[in-house]
Design a protein around this motif. Structure first.
Motif, PDB file in Angstrom:
ATOM      1  N   ARG A 214       0.835  -1.206   0.000  1.00  0.00           N
ATOM      2  CA  ARG A 214       0.000   0.000   0.000  1.00  0.00           C
ATOM      3  C   ARG A 214       0.872   1.260   0.000  1.00  0.00           C
ATOM      4  N   ALA A 215       1.923   1.229   0.789  1.00  0.00           N
ATOM      5  CA  ALA A 215       2.821   2.384   0.848  1.00  0.00           C
ATOM      6  C   ALA A 215       3.520   2.587  -0.494  1.00  0.00           C
ATOM      7  N   ARG A 216       3.968   1.482  -1.115  1.00  0.00           N
ATOM      8  CA  ARG A 216       4.628   1.583  -2.419  1.00  0.00           C
ATOM      9  C   ARG A 216       3.666   2.113  -3.480  1.00  0.00           C
ATOM     10  N   LEU A 217       2.438   1.626  -3.452  1.00  0.00           N
ATOM     11  CA  LEU A 217       1.449   2.096  -4.414  1.00  0.00           C
ATOM     12  C   LEU A 217       1.171   3.577  -4.220  1.00  0.00           C
ATOM     13  N   ALA A 218       1.087   4.018  -2.969  1.00  0.00           N
ATOM     14  CA  ALA A 218       0.862   5.435  -2.690  1.00  0.00           C
ATOM     15  C   ALA A 218       1.989   6.287  -3.268  1.00  0.00           C
ATOM     16  N   ASP A 219       3.223   5.817  -3.114  1.00  0.00           N
ATOM     17  CA  ASP A 219       4.363   6.568  -3.646  1.00  0.00           C
ATOM     18  C   ASP A 219       4.334   6.620  -5.169  1.00  0.00           C
ATOM     19  N   ARG A 220       3.991   5.493  -5.802  1.00  0.00           N
ATOM     20  CA  ARG A 220       3.928   5.474  -7.266  1.00  0.00           C
ATOM     21  C   ARG A 220       2.829   6.406  -7.769  1.00  0.00           C
ATOM     22  N   LEU A 221       1.677   6.347  -7.120  1.00  0.00           N
ATOM     23  CA  LEU A 221       0.575   7.236  -7.524  1.00  0.00           C
ATOM     24  C   LEU A 221       0.971   8.698  -7.346  1.00  0.00           C
ATOM     25  N   ALA A 222       1.663   9.006  -6.258  1.00  0.00           N
ATOM     26  CA  ALA A 222       2.069  10.391  -6.002  1.00  0.00           C
ATOM     27  C   ALA A 222       3.023  10.901  -7.078  1.00  0.00           C
ATOM     28  N   THR A 223       3.853   9.992  -7.605  1.00  0.00           N
ATOM     29  CA  THR A 223       4.786  10.383  -8.665  1.00  0.00           C
ATOM     30  C   THR A 223       4.044  10.893  -9.894  1.00  0.00           C
ATOM     31  N   PHE A 224       2.892  10.298 -10.156  1.00  0.00           N
ATOM     32  CA  PHE A 224       2.160  10.639 -11.379  1.00  0.00           C
ATOM     33  C   PHE A 224       0.918  11.494 -11.111  1.00  0.00           C
ATOM     34  N   THR A 225       0.859  12.100  -9.950  1.00  0.00           N
ATOM     35  CA  THR A 225      -0.297  12.928  -9.607  1.00  0.00           C
ATOM     36  C   THR A 225       0.177  14.341  -9.342  1.00  0.00           C
ATOM     37  N   ASP A 226      -0.219  15.270 -10.185  1.00  0.00           N
ATOM     38  CA  ASP A 226       0.213  16.660 -10.039  1.00  0.00           C
ATOM     39  C   ASP A 226      -0.856  17.570 -10.639  1.00  0.00           C
ATOM     40  N   ARG A 227      -1.275  18.552  -9.868  1.00  0.00           N
ATOM     41  CA  ARG A 227      -2.350  19.441 -10.339  1.00  0.00           C
ATOM     42  C   ARG A 227      -1.926  20.284 -11.541  1.00  0.00           C
ATOM     43  N   ARG A 228      -0.666  20.676 -11.583  1.00  0.00           N
ATOM     44  CA  ARG A 228      -0.228  21.508 -12.709  1.00  0.00           C
ATOM     45  C   ARG A 228      -0.171  20.702 -14.001  1.00  0.00           C
ATOM     46  N   VAL A 229       0.224  19.444 -13.907  1.00  0.00           N
ATOM     47  CA  VAL A 229       0.245  18.600 -15.104  1.00  0.00           C
ATOM     48  C   VAL A 229      -1.174  18.360 -15.610  1.00  0.00           C
ATOM     49  N   GLU A 230      -2.084  18.099 -14.684  1.00  0.00           N
ATOM     50  CA  GLU A 230      -3.476  17.955 -15.095  1.00  0.00           C
ATOM     51  C   GLU A 230      -3.978  19.244 -15.729  1.00  0.00           C
ATOM     52  N   ARG A 231      -3.559  20.389 -15.188  1.00  0.00           N
ATOM     53  CA  ARG A 231      -3.972  21.677 -15.747  1.00  0.00           C
ATOM     54  C   ARG A 231      -3.463  21.839 -17.179  1.00  0.00           C
ATOM     55  N   TYR A 232      -2.266  21.332 -17.438  1.00  0.00           N
ATOM     56  CA  TYR A 232      -1.715  21.372 -18.794  1.00  0.00           C
ATOM     57  C   TYR A 232      -2.671  20.686 -19.769  1.00  0.00           C
ATOM     58  N   TRP A 233      -3.127  19.471 -19.410  1.00  0.00           N
ATOM     59  CA  TRP A 233      -4.043  18.740 -20.288  1.00  0.00           C
ATOM     60  C   TRP A 233      -5.373  19.477 -20.425  1.00  0.00           C
ATOM     61  N   GLN A 234      -5.838  20.076 -19.344  1.00  0.00           N
ATOM     62  CA  GLN A 234      -7.099  20.816 -19.408  1.00  0.00           C
ATOM     63  C   GLN A 234      -6.978  22.002 -20.364  1.00  0.00           C
ATOM     64  N   LEU A 235      -5.855  22.712 -20.307  1.00  0.00           N
ATOM     65  CA  LEU A 235      -5.651  23.873 -21.181  1.00  0.00           C
ATOM     66  C   LEU A 235      -5.573  23.448 -22.640  1.00  0.00           C
ATOM     67  N   LEU A 236      -4.879  22.339 -22.909  1.00  0.00           N
ATOM     68  CA  LEU A 236      -4.842  21.837 -24.286  1.00  0.00           C
ATOM     69  C   LEU A 236      -6.239  21.489 -24.768  1.00  0.00           C
ATOM     70  N   GLY A 237      -7.042  20.915 -23.894  1.00  0.00           N
ATOM     71  CA  GLY A 237      -8.414  20.586 -24.265  1.00  0.00           C
ATOM     72  C   GLY A 237      -9.219  21.813 -24.623  1.00  0.00           C
ATOM     73  N   VAL A 238      -9.055  22.887 -23.851  1.00  0.00           N
ATOM     74  CA  VAL A 238      -9.770  24.136 -24.145  1.00  0.00           C
ATOM     75  C   VAL A 238      -9.339  24.681 -25.502  1.00  0.00           C
TER      76      VAL A 238
END
Length: 302
Positions: free
Chosen positions: A253-277
């Motif tokens: 569970r701890a390892r999975l949390a760390d892996r998920l955290a590596t790929f979870t970032d609000r600014r990166v998600e914002r990048y995709w949202q802006l491209l969509g707009v």
């Protein structure tokens, strides 16, 4: 005397064509039209063909052609069709530039802007479409440098280049804002480093955020976020178990949390949202709060 042999002074030619004497003299000096002969006093005389040529020259000049191009048309070095096609392309480019400037000014008039925002918008408005695309390409190249094209990150790299080379002909206020925000985002050193970290991690074997079903995260963790369920609560543990299974060991569970955290970032998600707009795609609800909730719950119950 017939029209074919009648000769006209510049004054008479001006009256027939409704052009000024000064303009006709300038075009004659430039070689656009030539006198048929000269009078006994040395004054230029023009024939009926000059009337026709002047009408054509006036039309071409009003369409924006320079005198060198007009001379080429009259000398039949290029056709009117070729010239028209070239000028259509030039006018389209000019129209796009004006549309961008209008969109920027409308944004300033609507919201006001800081000095830095106005500087950025001015620079973007002056750039060509290729130059604006290069901003994105440079960011993507730096982020994915060394990542194999067939690696998971390679496909993401191509998707991250999908900024449209032009704003729409009549961009919405949201698209103008997205355009400016995206340029600011990819210029931010912290964001570039974070995107690079995710790209490198995604290219490494075994580092992809596996061990969960994204649909399950969206359904269960998303509902927990909407209902205000605390990740550390007993109900939070029950929801986590539905997503990853109750038998997943604490260390995993701890390892999975760390892996998920590596790929979870609000600014990166914002990048995709802006491209969509910018690409006119319908908005997609953010999945980030659900993943952040799951990361917190995994760490708490590990």
């Amino acid at each position: 005397m017939s029209d074919h042999t009648e000769l006209f002074s510049i004054g008479e030619l001006a009256r027939r064509t409704e052009l000024s004497v000064r303009t006709i003299r300038f075009w004659s000096d430039s070689g656009v039209i030539s006198p048929a002969s000269r009078s006994a006093g040395g004054y230029r005389l023009y024939d009926a063909e000059a009337v026709v040529r002047l009408d054509l020259v006036r039309t071409l000049r009003e369409l924006g052609l320079d005198l060198d191009t007009v001379r080429q048309v009259l000398a039949r070095q290029v056709t009117v069709r070729e010239v028209a096609g070239a000028h259509v392309r030039a006018l389209n480019a000019e129209i796009r530039t004006l549309q961008v400037r209008r969109a920027v000014l409308e944004r300033v008039a609507r919201d006001g802007s800081t000095t830095e925002e106005m500087r950025l918008m001015h620079e973007l408005a002056r750039m060509s479409a290729d130059e604006r695309q290069r901003i994105i390409n440079d960011f993507v190249h730096e982020t994915f440098d060394g990542v194999a094209p067939d690696a998971p990150g390679g496909q993401i790299a191509q998707a991250m280049r999908t900024m449209p080379t032009e704003l729409p002909a009549d961009p919405t206020a949201e698209q103008v804002d997205a355009w400016v925000e995206l340029a600011e985002l990819v210029s931010d050193e912290g964001f570039r480093k974070r995107a690079r970290e995710m790209a490198v991690a995604g290219a490494q074997a075994g580092q992809e955020p596996l061990g969960h079903d994204p649909a399950q995260v969206a359904e269960h963790a998303g509902r927990a976020v909407r209902e205000g369920v605390a990740p550390e609560s007993n109900e939070g543990k029950e929801i986590t178990d539905r997503i990853v299974g109750p038998d997943l060991p604490s260390a995993e569970r701890a390892r999975l949390a760390d892996r998920l955290a590596t790929f979870t970032d609000r600014r990166v998600e914002r990048y995709w949202q802006l491209l969509g707009v910018l690409n006119g795609r319908p908005p997609v609800p953010s999945q980030l709060p659900a993943f952040e909730w799951l990361i917190a719950a995994l760490r708490t119950h590990a």
